[in-house]
Motif scaffolding. Structure first.
Motif, short mmCIF file in Angstrom:
data_model
loop_
_atom_site.label_atom_id
_atom_site.label_comp_id
_atom_site.label_asym_id
_atom_site.label_seq_id
_atom_site.Cartn_x
_atom_site.Cartn_y
_atom_site.Cartn_z
N ASP A 61 23.38 22.06 69.68
CA ASP A 61 22.49 23.19 69.97
C ASP A 61 23.24 24.15 70.88
OD1 ASP A 61 22.06 22.45 72.79
OD2 ASP A 61 20.84 20.81 71.99
N GLY A 105 23.72 22.48 64.96
CA GLY A 105 22.78 21.58 64.31
C GLY A 105 23.34 20.18 64.17
N SER A 109 21.22 19.15 58.48
CA SER A 109 20.88 20.59 58.58
C SER A 109 21.80 21.29 59.57
CB SER A 109 19.41 20.77 58.98
OG SER A 109 19.16 20.11 60.19
#
Length: 122
Positions: A61, A105, A109
């Protein structure tokens, strides 16, 4: 600091996915994980007549910053030196570009952000 085997395997898997994705964007693979003294080139690909050196950076992230921010001026100098050595050892002389693919990610995904001409070799 050595990466754990799992982290290295995960990084290689992400680099393979990025290479496949870049091929769908029209790039042609030349080399991957090319090691030279003082550095490594993640991906080397052709974009028409331009030889593209691609640095792949991944973060789960962006809480601690965008993956592209990990390509510091020092890292850029190492990549440029590695690219010069690659060109010299292969007797190549062609237009070159340095791109970054920032990956965020977790599997399956992942999001790819392709930053063309992210920095110059000057």
């Amino acid at each position: 600091m050595m990466k754990s085997h799992d982290a290295r395997a995960r990084g290689m898997a992400i680099e393979r996915q990025v290479a496949t994705w870049l091929q769908t964007q029209g790039l042609v693979p030349v080399a991957s994980n090319h090691h030279v003294k003082g550095g490594e080139l993640d991906l080397v690909m052709h974009d028409d007549d331009t030889l593209v050196f691609i640095e792949v950076k991944h973060r789960r992230d962006t809480r601690y910053g965008h993956p592209s921010e990990m390509v510091t001026p020092l890292k850029q100098r190492r990549l440029i030196r590695a690219a010069h050595l690659y060109l010299a050892s292969n007797g190549l002389s062609s237009p070159c570009r340095f791109d970054i693919v920032a990956v965020t990610g977790t599997q399956p995904s992942l999001t790819f952000e392709w930053i063309k001409a992210a920095f110059d070799a000057f």
